[in-house]
Design an enzyme around this catalytic site. Structure first.
Site, short mmCIF file in Angstrom:
data_model
loop_
_atom_site.label_atom_id
_atom_site.label_comp_id
_atom_site.label_asym_id
_atom_site.label_seq_id
_atom_site.Cartn_x
_atom_site.Cartn_y
_atom_site.Cartn_z
N ASP A 147 -43.64 -51.75 -58.76
CA ASP A 147 -44.34 -52.10 -60.01
C ASP A 147 -45.07 -50.86 -60.52
O ASP A 147 -45.96 -50.34 -59.85
CB ASP A 147 -45.34 -53.23 -59.73
CG ASP A 147 -46.02 -53.75 -61.00
OD1 ASP A 147 -45.72 -53.23 -62.10
OD2 ASP A 147 -46.85 -54.68 -60.88
N SER A 175 -48.23 -57.70 -52.53
CA SER A 175 -48.27 -56.55 -53.41
C SER A 175 -49.16 -55.49 -52.77
O SER A 175 -50.35 -55.72 -52.56
CB SER A 175 -48.84 -56.99 -54.77
OG SER A 175 -49.01 -55.89 -55.63
O1 OSB Z 1 -49.19 -55.84 -62.23
O2 OSB Z 1 -48.75 -57.44 -60.93
C1 OSB Z 1 -49.59 -56.66 -61.41
C2 OSB Z 1 -53.01 -57.20 -59.76
C3 OSB Z 1 -53.85 -56.96 -60.82
C4 OSB Z 1 -53.30 -56.59 -62.03
C5 OSB Z 1 -51.92 -56.47 -62.18
C6 OSB Z 1 -51.06 -56.73 -61.10
C7 OSB Z 1 -51.63 -57.08 -59.87
C8 OSB Z 1 -50.85 -57.29 -58.66
C9 OSB Z 1 -51.50 -58.15 -57.59
O3 OSB Z 1 -49.80 -56.76 -58.42
C10 OSB Z 1 -50.69 -59.32 -57.17
C11 OSB Z 1 -51.49 -60.30 -56.35
O4 OSB Z 1 -52.37 -61.01 -56.90
O5 OSB Z 1 -51.26 -60.37 -55.15
MG MG Z 2 -47.13 -56.17 -62.56
#
Ligand code: OSB
Ligand code: MG
Length: 374
Positions: free
Chosen positions: A192, A139
């Protein structure tokens, strides 16, 4: 499957972990990631769970302080001194508590670890997982410029990740997606929005619909399913819900009205492993793929995510990157690394399969609570 075990003490550790690279989403930029680690002691063994709350109510309404309060004053008293032979008994003991899924999940998951350790089986085995490695992606946060973003993506691809998720927000959506898509036409790519848009923005999503994305995650309001159903009807790309799914009931309602065609399962957001597995099973019955989301976990939460993602209907790569993508040093070992085929190996030792390093835990700790010993 499990042997009865008496819960004789529970401890909470509020820790703050410096990220190797700041992580920016539509709700803010973060360089340090807090969490609460829950330790459940029973008949000589310890089970660990991670509560993935933030300092403030940005991703979800829960915060470090609300979770601390729920755990200390309601959830710990509900299980302390009890003899438990299954996680279902924890779910039942918490049934009088409304909301606060992250606080509930951390304690229920610690009991899963404790009971699996007691039985000498891995958490994946206890859940019914069927794979010994799971496909993963990365991500990528919002970066100060398109060049910075392209560099980040390039760095992760060089490390072997074959699926990339881009964070988007109004003003940072079509152009970063176009730039990455032009640079890597065949990359498995998804976005996202973390609830940053409204139904008035449907033109943005029609444009994003042209980029052959795997899915568009949580474009609209964090509690909505109705507007998501309307948006899904306009798009070819599957909508994936994250924030809107707080329980198996929410998952059923969303699928009933075609508000999404994919579900991101985060074990904390849905209130624990029992609920996470129920959502997995429901989606499987309806032939809807799920994947395992992440919350920048330490190795405690990461090992649990890997166990969960070994269930068969986790059909898309998880946001479960290698430990080094998040933290220079972790407070539990062993750390997780990426296999050459963009997978991570599911831990096979008893329970979650990682060990807490007490000196590191103390080093990152801001606050500690120990219940009575009973
Ligand atoms: O929306 O998926 C999300 C991290 C913190 C809060 C929300 C999100 C995320 C990520 C990180 O996208 C994903 C990861 O831990 O690699
Ligand atoms: Mg998310």
């Amino acid at each position: 499957m499990f042997e009865p075990r008496r819960i004789d003490r529970i401890e909470l550790h509020h820790v703050a972990m410096p990220l190797v690279h700041p992580f920016e989403t539509s709700f803010g930029r973060q360089s340090v990631r807090p969490c609460i680690l829950v330790a459940v002691y029973g008949d000589g063994l310890t089970g660990w769970g991670e509560c993935t709350v933030d300092e403030g109510p940005w991703y979800a309404y829960e915060t470090i302080d609300t979770a601390w309060h729920m755990l200390r004053d309601f959830l710990i008293p509900a299980v302390l001194g009890k003899t438990l032979s299954s996680p279902a008994e924890v779910v039942a003991a918490f049934s009088a508590v409304r909301g606060h899924p992250m606080a509930r999940a951390a304690l229920e998951n610690a009991v899963w670890d404790l009971l699996a350790k007691g039985a000498g089986i891995s958490l994946a085995g206890a859940l019914g997982g069927q794979r010994d490695r799971v496909p993963v992606g990365v991500s990528v946060g919002i970066e100060p410029s398109l060049d910075d973003q392209l560099q980040q993506v390039e760095r992760y691809l060089a490390q072997g990740y074959t699926r990339v998720k881009l964070k988007i927000k109004p003003g940072w959506d079509v152009s970063p997606v176009r730039a990455v898509r032009e640079a890597w036409p065949d990359l498995a790519l998804q976005v996202d929005a973390n609830s940053a848009y409204t139904p008035a923005d449907s033109a943005v999503f029609r444009e994003l619909d042209q980029f052959d994305l795997l899915l568009i995650e949580q474009p609209l309001h964090h509690d909505d399913i109705v507007d998501h159903a309307k948006l899904q009807a306009m798009l070819n790309t599957p909508i994936c819900l994250d924030e809107s799914i707080h329980s198996p009931e929410h998952a059923r309602w969303a699928l009933d009205i075609d508000a999404c065609r994919v579900i991101n399962i985060k074990v904390n957001r849905v209130g624990g492993l029992t609920a996470a597995r129920q959502i997995h099973d429901l989606a499987a019955e309806r032939n809807v793929p799920v994947w395992c989301g992440g919350m920048l976990e330490t190795n405690v939460g990461r090992s649990l995510n890997l166990a969960l993602a070994s269930l068969p209907n986790f059909r898309l790569p998880g946001d479960i990157s290698a430990s080094a993508r998040y933290y220079a040093e972790d407070l539990a070992e062993p750390s997780f690394s990426l296999n050459q085929d963009s997978t991570i190996t599911v831990p096979s030792k008893a329970g979650i399969g990682v060990n807490i390093l007490p000196d590191r835990l103390v080093g990152y700790q801001l606050r500690h609570y120990a219940s009575r010993s009973v």
